[in-house]
Design an enzyme around this catalytic site. Structure first.
Site, PDB file in Angstrom:
ATOM      1  N   SER A  11      33.059  -7.639 -13.119  1.00  0.00           N
ATOM      2  CA  SER A  11      33.116  -7.834 -14.560  1.00  0.00           C
ATOM      3  C   SER A  11      33.606  -6.572 -15.268  1.00  0.00           C
ATOM      4  O   SER A  11      34.724  -6.107 -15.018  1.00  0.00           O
ATOM      5  CB  SER A  11      31.745  -8.288 -15.073  1.00  0.00           C
ATOM      6  OG  SER A  11      31.830  -8.835 -16.362  1.00  0.00           O
TER       7      SER A  11
ATOM      8  N   HIS B  49      31.484 -17.408 -13.913  1.00  0.00           N
ATOM      9  CA  HIS B  49      31.358 -15.962 -13.731  1.00  0.00           C
ATOM     10  C   HIS B  49      30.382 -15.632 -12.609  1.00  0.00           C
ATOM     11  O   HIS B  49      30.580 -14.668 -11.875  1.00  0.00           O
ATOM     12  CB  HIS B  49      30.879 -15.332 -15.052  1.00  0.00           C
ATOM     13  CG  HIS B  49      31.107 -13.854 -15.152  1.00  0.00           C
ATOM     14  ND1 HIS B  49      32.342 -13.272 -14.976  1.00  0.00           N
ATOM     15  CD2 HIS B  49      30.246 -12.831 -15.427  1.00  0.00           C
ATOM     16  CE1 HIS B  49      32.242 -11.955 -15.147  1.00  0.00           C
ATOM     17  NE2 HIS B  49      30.982 -11.673 -15.401  1.00  0.00           N
TER      18      HIS B  49
END
Length: 272
Positions: A129, A241
């Site tokens: 991320s 994610h």
């Protein structure tokens, strides 16, 4: 075991794995004391082990380094260094979302390769991320790294500002304004503007349903690196994610194996 002069303080930390020793360490980054975790697998002999720099996502408590994840990686045979970044867990300074705090990653890499237990020819970098650009810029800084893996990583901070309305207040605060007001602040944090400098084999992992960091980030980075024959992509149409635990474990094992087989002189990028 911790024979590095770059570690200013080290304390044993409870490890859930009998074959992995954990330390909570302090080191210096541009004059600031930064904290992190260091995981060292037990060896049968005196062989050196590959090094793994783990660069977390998020900011402050969000996305903080988790012991189970570090143990998972160390159990693959890596010495794992995981900085918390400045201003966290008792460290000095303040995070600025891949601005000056990227120095914390650079100095953590230095700590990792200073350890005599680590094979200095097998140093690897991983970012998740927000840790994605941290990993990318660390690979630019240290081209001797054998590989870099970015999972669900940000490649364009201005795009993140557009996509993540919930992060805009934080981004304006730490970067100094909007992309329109301080474009250079966003540009200097964005790997897509620095592709020409990368020489380290790169693996991009991304879930196509990711709403935190859209697949566009990895597609943009792939496009600007394709001509270098350095980049491989593992894209998963069904995932967001955060991947399901079982798939996460499977893919983690696979990318660790990918790291171990990198040859920097002649990268052989094989499919998953």
């Amino acid at each position: 075991m911790l024979d590095s002069s770059l570690i200013t303080h080290a304390q044993r930390y409870p490890s859930p794995h009998p074959q992995i020793t954990l330390f909570r360490i302090s080191y210096k980054s541009e004059g600031l004391t930064v904290k992190g975790l260091l995981a060292i697998p037990k060896r049968s002999g005196k062989e050196r082990l590959p090094g793994f720099l783990y660069l977390r996502g998020g900011i402050k408590k969000v996305g903080m380094v988790r012991v189970p994840r570090i143990i998972q990686l160390a159990s693959q045979g890596f010495v794992v260094m995981a900085p918390f970044y400045r201003g966290n867990e008792g460290g000095e300074g303040r995070e600025d979302f891949c601005g000056e705090d990227r120095q914390d990653a650079f100095h953590a890499f230095e700590v990792l390769r200073s350890l005599s237990i680590v094979d200095h020819d097998q140093l690897h970098i991983f970012g998740f991320s927000r840790g994605g650009p941290m990993a990318f810029f660390t690979a630019l800084q240290y081209p001797e790294a054998r590989s870099v893996v970015i999972w669900g990583g940000v490649s364009d901070m201005a795009l993140t500002y557009e996509e993540r309305i919930d992060l805009r207040k934080m981004m304006k605060r730490v970067i100094g304004g909007t992309p329109a007001k301080v474009p250079e602040g966003y540009r200097t944090r964005s790997p897509v503007h620095y592709c020409e400098g990368l020489t380290v084999p790169l693996l991009l992992i991304h879930g196509c349903m990711d709403e935190n960091v859209s697949i566009t980030h990895s597609l943009m980075l792939k496009e600007c690196l394709d001509s270098k024959s350095l980049v491989e992509t593992w894209f998963y149409p069904q995932y967001t994610h955060h991947f399901p635990p079982q798939e996460n474990r499977k893919i983690t094992f696979a990318f660790c194996e990918w790291m171990k087989t990198r040859n920097k002189e002649k990268p052989e990028l094989s499919p998953l």
